[in-house]
Design a protein around this motif. Structure first.
Motif, PDB file in Angstrom:
ATOM      1  N   ALA A   1       0.830  -1.218   0.000  1.00 35.96           N
ATOM      2  CA  ALA A   1       0.000   0.000   0.000  1.00 35.96           C
ATOM      3  C   ALA A   1       0.857   1.258   0.000  1.00 35.96           C
ATOM      4  CB  ALA A   1      -0.923   0.001   1.213  1.00 35.96           C
ATOM      5  N   GLY A   2       2.150   1.111   0.124  1.00 37.32           N
ATOM      6  CA  GLY A   2       3.030   2.279   0.204  1.00 37.32           C
ATOM      7  C   GLY A   2       3.070   3.042  -1.104  1.00 37.32           C
ATOM      8  N   TYR A   3       3.181   4.326  -0.986  1.00 33.23           N
ATOM      9  CA  TYR A   3       3.304   5.147  -2.192  1.00 33.23           C
ATOM     10  C   TYR A   3       4.282   6.269  -1.884  1.00 33.23           C
ATOM     11  CZ  TYR A   3       2.125   7.468  -6.486  1.00 33.23           C
ATOM     12  OH  TYR A   3       2.206   8.031  -7.731  1.00 33.23           O
ATOM     13  N   ASN A   4       5.503   6.097  -2.368  1.00 34.37           N
ATOM     14  CA  ASN A   4       6.576   7.039  -2.051  1.00 34.37           C
ATOM     15  C   ASN A   4       6.988   7.790  -3.317  1.00 34.37           C
ATOM     16  OD1 ASN A   4       7.058   5.936   0.766  1.00 34.37           O
ATOM     17  ND2 ASN A   4       7.334   4.089  -0.445  1.00 34.37           N
ATOM     18  N   PRO A   5       7.632   8.939  -3.156  1.00 33.83           N
ATOM     19  CA  PRO A   5       8.031   9.723  -4.326  1.00 33.83           C
ATOM     20  C   PRO A   5       8.783   8.857  -5.335  1.00 33.83           C
ATOM     21  CG  PRO A   5       8.476  10.943  -2.310  1.00 33.83           C
ATOM     22  CD  PRO A   5       7.987   9.586  -1.887  1.00 33.83           C
ATOM     23  N   GLY A   6       8.481   9.103  -6.617  1.00 30.64           N
ATOM     24  CA  GLY A   6       9.119   8.318  -7.679  1.00 30.64           C
ATOM     25  C   GLY A   6       8.383   7.015  -7.957  1.00 30.64           C
TER      26      GLY A   6
ATOM     27  N   VAL B   1       3.361  -1.171  -7.694  1.00 22.00           N
ATOM     28  CA  VAL B   1       3.199   0.267  -7.393  1.00 22.00           C
ATOM     29  C   VAL B   1       3.810   1.027  -8.570  1.00 22.00           C
ATOM     30  CG1 VAL B   1       3.837   2.172  -5.858  1.00 22.00           C
ATOM     31  CG2 VAL B   1       3.401  -0.097  -4.897  1.00 22.00           C
ATOM     32  N   PRO B   2       3.051   1.822  -9.281  1.00 21.97           N
ATOM     33  CA  PRO B   2       1.606   2.073  -9.128  1.00 21.97           C
ATOM     34  C   PRO B   2       0.796   0.955  -9.784  1.00 21.97           C
ATOM     35  CG  PRO B   2       2.474   3.385 -10.940  1.00 21.97           C
ATOM     36  CD  PRO B   2       3.657   2.651 -10.357  1.00 21.97           C
ATOM     37  N   GLY B   3      -0.545   1.123  -9.710  1.00 15.76           N
ATOM     38  CA  GLY B   3      -1.425   0.162 -10.378  1.00 15.76           C
ATOM     39  C   GLY B   3      -1.860  -0.977  -9.481  1.00 15.76           C
ATOM     40  N   GLY B   4      -1.589  -0.874  -8.169  1.00 16.97           N
ATOM     41  CA  GLY B   4      -2.008  -1.912  -7.228  1.00 16.97           C
ATOM     42  C   GLY B   4      -3.124  -1.386  -6.338  1.00 16.97           C
TER      43      GLY B   4
END
Ligand code: NAP
Length: 287
Positions: free
Chosen positions: A230-235, A255-258
């Motif tokens: 679920a993490g979404y970090n810069p880049g 990530v992305p698309g999950g």
């Protein structure tokens, strides 16, 4: 072994199609579209983007959206009063308060001004309690989306050892509770957890909800595990070291698309749920 990629965009599209169909049915029965009100406080560019994405998605599913924006210098009282007004407005079905808000705002006070019947983002204490007690109510959207992904890929949590890394009130805690409600054996990890690699290594289902790029190393993953990032970090970087984790896992979200796309899909689905409940459930009157 190479993991099957769990396609969150496809899961979100399926939810979106269902929401579109239900929104049209609601409109035929009630003469109006389901309506989501959004409140943005301040000028954080990422928050502006998120609100825009949510309102665009509303439009494409046939929902109305109303955007409210308070300036950077707004007070807690300003935001609470606006949310109270929206809670009392019969033409509004769901309320989304975008966060984080500016530092002077008491976020909890603003969230608690949302009527529980309109808390489609699942942020109030009442929604949290309902989820904990398996009573009717709205789940936090990202945890709700994670459960939809697991269901779409026939992952039954019952009897599985689930390890959730992260314990925030909007993500880690509720996803662990939803997994528990589905009979997983749940362990929470956080910044004070000792021997994180060993704990993660015992998991049949790993949920990474930290916000630290690639904290979860691929070689921690038990072969054959299900990995939800679920993490979404810069880049566009997740919390899991993707390539090496994918070489050991059975199923993994990219990530992305999950997880990301399913969050908005659940928000809109819950707005239609709220509209139907608000209208005395129009489902049986549908054409
Ligand atoms: P948060 O409120 O900052 O919580 C982070 C959690 O991670 C905390 O419980 C923290 O532990 C734990 N943690 C921090 N460092 C750790 C470490 N070294 N080892 C183990 N645990 C550690 O974050 P959040 O709001 O839950 O978001 C987490 C991530 O999910 C972020 O990347 C965010 O962007 C993403 N997210 C995605 C969506 C989506 O729609 N896809 C939605 C929401 C969030 P303590 O409690 O001990 O501090």
């Amino acid at each position: 072994m190479s993991a099957i990629i769990m396609d969150g965009t496809a899961v979100a599209d399926a939810i979106h199609q269902d929401t579109t169909r239900r929104a049209a049915r609601f409109e035929r029965a009630s003469g109006r579209k389901p309506c989501l009100a959004t409140l943005l406080v301040g000028d954080d560019p990422a928050s502006q983007t998120y609100v825009r994405m949510k309102t665009n998605r509303c439009r494409s599913a046939g929902l109305d959206s109303r955007r409210y924006h308070l300036g950077n210098d707004a007070t807690t009282e300003d935001a609470v009063q606006l949310v109270r007004d929206l809670s009392a407005d019969e033409s509004v079905d769901g309320i989304l308060v975008q966060h984080p808000m500016p530092a002077q705002i008491d976020e909890r006070a603003v969230f608690e001004a949302i009527a529980s019947t309109k808390d489609v983002d699942g942020v109030t204490a009442a929604s949290f309690a309902a989820m904990a007690l398996a009573e009717p109510g709205f789940a936090s959207c990202t945890p709700g989306g994670i459960m939809r992904i697991l269901d779409a890929y026939d992952v039954d949590p019952a009897g599985q050892r689930a390890v959730v890394v992260g314990r925030s009130p909007i993500l880690g805690k509720p996803v662990g509770m939803l997994l528990l409600a589905r009979d997983a054996t749940v362990t929470y990890c956080h910044s004070k957890t000792a021997n994180l690699p060993d704990v993660v290594g015992e998991a049949d289902i790993v949920v990474a909800a930290v916000g630290r790029p690639e904290l979860i190393r691929g070689d921690w993953i038990k072969p054959g595990a299900v990995v939800i990032d679920a993490g979404y970090n810069p880049g566009n970087i997740g919390d899991v070291e993707y390539t090496s984790a994918a070489s050991r896992a059975r199923l993994i979200t990219p990530v992305p698309g999950g997880v990301g796309p399913t969050t908005i899909a659940v928000l809109l689905a819950q707005t239609v749920d709220a509209a139907e409940a608000n209208q005395g459930d129009t489902r049986e009157h549908s054409a």
